[in-house]
Scaffold this active site. Structure first.
Site, PDB file in Angstrom:
ATOM      1  N   GLU A 199      19.724  75.354  70.765  1.00 57.46           N
ATOM      2  CA  GLU A 199      20.186  74.019  69.503  1.00 57.46           C
ATOM      3  C   GLU A 199      21.128  73.055  70.410  1.00 57.46           C
ATOM      4  OE1 GLU A 199      21.242  74.992  65.688  1.00 57.46           O
ATOM      5  OE2 GLU A 199      22.747  73.198  65.359  1.00 57.46           O
ATOM      6  N   ARG A 215      17.128  70.602  62.081  1.00 56.93           N
ATOM      7  CA  ARG A 215      17.704  69.964  63.377  1.00 56.93           C
ATOM      8  C   ARG A 215      17.042  68.952  64.140  1.00 56.93           C
ATOM      9  NH1 ARG A 215      21.194  73.321  61.415  1.00 56.93           N
ATOM     10  NH2 ARG A 215      20.948  71.597  59.787  1.00 56.93           N
ATOM     11  N   CYS A 260      26.503  76.397  66.801  1.00 55.93           N
ATOM     12  CA  CYS A 260      25.233  77.263  66.993  1.00 55.93           C
ATOM     13  C   CYS A 260      24.683  77.058  68.153  1.00 55.93           C
ATOM     14  CB  CYS A 260      24.312  77.355  65.795  1.00 55.93           C
ATOM     15  SG  CYS A 260      24.972  78.234  64.199  1.00 55.93           S
TER      16      CYS A 260
HETATM   17  C1  LIG Z   1      32.790  74.353  65.707  1.00 54.62           C
HETATM   18  C2  LIG Z   1      31.470  73.687  65.478  1.00 54.62           C
HETATM   19  C3  LIG Z   1      30.807  73.835  64.287  1.00 54.62           C
HETATM   20  C4  LIG Z   1      29.556  73.100  64.149  1.00 54.62           C
HETATM   21  N1  LIG Z   1      28.737  73.397  63.140  1.00 54.62           N
HETATM   22  C5  LIG Z   1      27.838  72.873  62.871  1.00 54.62           C
HETATM   23  C6  LIG Z   1      27.107  73.062  61.618  1.00 54.62           C
HETATM   24  O1  LIG Z   1      27.435  73.623  60.621  1.00 54.62           O
HETATM   25  N2  LIG Z   1      25.868  72.512  61.633  1.00 54.62           N
HETATM   26  C7  LIG Z   1      25.097  71.580  62.443  1.00 54.62           C
HETATM   27  O2  LIG Z   1      23.952  71.064  62.386  1.00 54.62           O
HETATM   28  N3  LIG Z   1      25.913  71.299  63.715  1.00 54.62           N
HETATM   29  C8  LIG Z   1      27.074  72.058  63.818  1.00 54.62           C
HETATM   30  N4  LIG Z   1      27.639  71.769  64.955  1.00 54.62           N
HETATM   31  C9  LIG Z   1      27.216  71.088  66.096  1.00 54.62           C
HETATM   32  C10 LIG Z   1      27.369  69.713  66.033  1.00 54.62           C
HETATM   33  O3  LIG Z   1      28.538  69.296  65.040  1.00 54.62           O
HETATM   34  C11 LIG Z   1      26.247  68.920  65.785  1.00 54.62           C
HETATM   35  O4  LIG Z   1      25.220  68.942  66.427  1.00 54.62           O
HETATM   36  C12 LIG Z   1      26.582  67.270  65.577  1.00 54.62           C
HETATM   37  O5  LIG Z   1      25.537  66.446  65.163  1.00 54.62           O
HETATM   38  C13 LIG Z   1      26.831  66.754  67.063  1.00 54.62           C
HETATM   39  O6  LIG Z   1      27.307  65.467  66.908  1.00 54.62           O
HETATM   40  P1  LIG Z   1      28.014  64.698  68.104  1.00 54.62           P
HETATM   41  O7  LIG Z   1      28.266  63.330  67.545  1.00 54.62           O
HETATM   42  O8  LIG Z   1      29.147  65.574  68.719  1.00 54.62           O
HETATM   43  O9  LIG Z   1      26.970  64.800  69.023  1.00 54.62           O
HETATM   44  P2  LIG Z   1      27.099  64.926  70.527  1.00 54.62           P
HETATM   45  O10 LIG Z   1      27.356  66.429  70.679  1.00 54.62           O
HETATM   46  O11 LIG Z   1      27.843  64.014  71.602  1.00 54.62           O
HETATM   47  O12 LIG Z   1      25.229  64.828  71.216  1.00 54.62           O
HETATM   48  C14 LIG Z   1      24.154  65.653  70.484  1.00 54.62           C
HETATM   49  C15 LIG Z   1      23.297  64.674  70.941  1.00 54.62           C
HETATM   50  O13 LIG Z   1      23.042  63.620  69.980  1.00 54.62           O
HETATM   51  C16 LIG Z   1      22.775  62.530  70.779  1.00 54.62           C
HETATM   52  N5  LIG Z   1      23.595  61.276  70.235  1.00 54.62           N
HETATM   53  C17 LIG Z   1      25.012  61.407  69.977  1.00 54.62           C
HETATM   54  N6  LIG Z   1      25.223  60.129  69.591  1.00 54.62           N
HETATM   55  C18 LIG Z   1      24.071  59.468  69.478  1.00 54.62           C
HETATM   56  C19 LIG Z   1      23.900  57.944  69.288  1.00 54.62           C
HETATM   57  N7  LIG Z   1      24.472  57.331  68.739  1.00 54.62           N
HETATM   58  N8  LIG Z   1      22.499  57.665  69.415  1.00 54.62           N
HETATM   59  C20 LIG Z   1      21.641  58.410  69.867  1.00 54.62           C
HETATM   60  N9  LIG Z   1      21.861  59.847  70.325  1.00 54.62           N
HETATM   61  C21 LIG Z   1      22.893  60.329  69.987  1.00 54.62           C
HETATM   62  C22 LIG Z   1      23.551  63.044  72.429  1.00 54.62           C
HETATM   63  O14 LIG Z   1      22.773  61.988  73.329  1.00 54.62           O
HETATM   64  C23 LIG Z   1      22.948  64.548  72.381  1.00 54.62           C
HETATM   65  O15 LIG Z   1      21.605  64.400  72.682  1.00 54.62           O
HETATM   66  C24 LIG Z   1      28.910  72.541  65.225  1.00 54.62           C
HETATM   67  C25 LIG Z   1      29.578  72.148  66.415  1.00 54.62           C
HETATM   68  C26 LIG Z   1      30.884  72.764  66.393  1.00 54.62           C
HETATM   69  C27 LIG Z   1      31.486  72.717  67.885  1.00 54.62           C
END
Ligand SMILES: Cc1cc2nc3c(=O)[nH]c(=O)nc-3n(C[C@H](O)[C@H](O)[C@H](O)COP(=O)(O)OP(=O)(O)OC[C@H]3O[C@@H](n4cnc5c(N)ncnc54)[C@H](O)[C@@H]3O)c2cc1C
Length: 306
Positions: free
Chosen positions: A301, A174, A222
């Site tokens: 996380e 992560r 998580c």
């Molecule tokens: C139902 C569910 C299941 C999940 N399962 C998993 C799993 O199995 N494994 C896992 O690792 N995660 C999981 N997650 C968490 C999530 O999916 C991940 O962390 C994912 O990478 C978040 O991406 P996002 O685009 O939604 O980022 P956001 O939630 O929008 O942002 C997260 C972070 O990334 C930064 N960010 C976003 N885009 C950019 C960019 N372009 N440049 C720089 N920084 C950026 C944001 O500023 C913030 O700090 C789950 C979430 C949910 C709701």
């Protein structure tokens, strides 16, 4: 400088003012942002970054909001969304796939699997934008996104755009060593494999998640990272965060509208009427109880804004 439209003067940038951020996250809770900006080119993003940097205005980058909890009081700054089509491009050239940070990860997993390109099928069922997935090095027991990355285009806080190559990239649980504020584009080096077999794996991983996680509830996945070996735990293989929370008897713990999911102890879910404060209170209570019971400090996380 005031954080309103005058900050963006002359940038010719699509933007919204006083935006409720809750609905733009998977949790669905949280306050407002003063400005949400939608740059439509790398140059425009770079100019916006420089402007905010020079004016000492806090900037937050929003992906698909799947790992994010926005505080009830919102954020006093500019939220940048890479949701313009120019950040959602995809180019498949042999086994190299170049994709914009705003591209939907689930779509990328399907498109590459169908094209017979292996390496991303392990990310099935993870809601994310590509940029957010790289920032978090999203993944799980089947692998993570970092392992397939060859190059990343980024933009620093003050607006300089540059590339980071595989040789100097480090991905761990992560985490990445990408410190640049904005991730703009990602180049993957994938491996030719049988498309039917890849699709079978995508479906299998997705079903595994559907059975074990409360995917239909409002959550950020998580809430805590799993403790690693350097945590002070006598076992050889440290228990996961979910196992610790479960063993502490915290499944079903509810404060206001926030609850430790009875289905998966590391998911904190939001029920109707939930506030960000409720979720933060559950996070704190879980950390406190697990620390008292097992001497393990659970690291969050989920990203909390501000
Ligand atoms: C139902 C569910 C299941 C999940 N399962 C998993 C799993 O199995 N494994 C896992 O690792 N995660 C999981 N997650 C968490 C999530 O999916 C991940 O962390 C994912 O990478 C978040 O991406 P996002 O685009 O939604 O980022 P956001 O939630 O929008 O942002 C997260 C972070 O990334 C930064 N960010 C976003 N885009 C950019 C960019 N372009 N440049 C720089 N920084 C950026 C944001 O500023 C913030 O700090 C789950 C979430 C949910 C709701």
């Amino acid at each position: 400088m005031p954080i309103d439209s005058t900050l963006l003067k002359d940038l010719n940038l699509r933007h919204e003012c006083d935006v409720h951020l809750g609905p733009r996250t998977w949790y669905g809770v949280g306050g407002h942002a003063l400005i949400v900006a939608h740059p439509s080119s790398v140059q425009q993003l770079s100019a916006l970054a420089a402007r905010c940097h020079d004016a000492s205005v806090p900037v937050y980058v929003l992906g698909s909001g799947a790992n994010l909890l926005v505080a009830d009081q919102g954020v006093q700054g500019v939220v940048v969304c890479l949701d313009d089509p120019c950040f959602e491009n995809i180019d498949i050239n042999g086994s190299t796939v170049t994709v914009g940070a705003g591209f939907n990860l689930a779509k990328l997993v399907l498109e590459t699997a169908k094209a017979g390109l292996g390496g991303l099928e392990c990310l099935a069922g993870i809601p994310a934008s590509v940029g957010g997935a790289v920032r978090m090095n999203a993944g799980g027991s089947f692998g993570d996104i970092g392992q397939a990355i060859r190059r990343v285009m980024v933009c620093g806080a003050s607006g300089q755009v540059y590339y980071r190559d595989r040789d100097d990239l480090i991905f761990s649980y992560r985490k990445t060593n990408i410190v640049a504020r904005y991730i703009l584009e990602v180049e993957f080096e994938l491996v030719r494999e049988d498309p039917d077999e890849l699709m079978r794996q995508v479906k299998e991983i997705f079903l595994y998640k559907k059975v074990s996680q409360p995917l239909a509830d409002h959550s950020a996945g998580c809430a805590f990272k799993n403790p690693t070996d350097d945590a002070h735990i006598p076992d050889k293989k440290p228990p996961t965060a979910g196992q610790l929370i479960d063993r502490a008897g915290l499944k079903g713990l509810r404060i206001g509208g926030a609850e430790v999911s009875p289905r998966h102890a590391n998911f904190i879910v939001a029920h109707p009427g939930c506030t960000a404060n409720d979720i933060l209170a559950v996070i704190e209570r879980v950390q406190d109880q697990v620390s008292k019971r097992f001497g393990v400090v659970l690291e969050r996380e989920v990203v909390v804004w501000p």
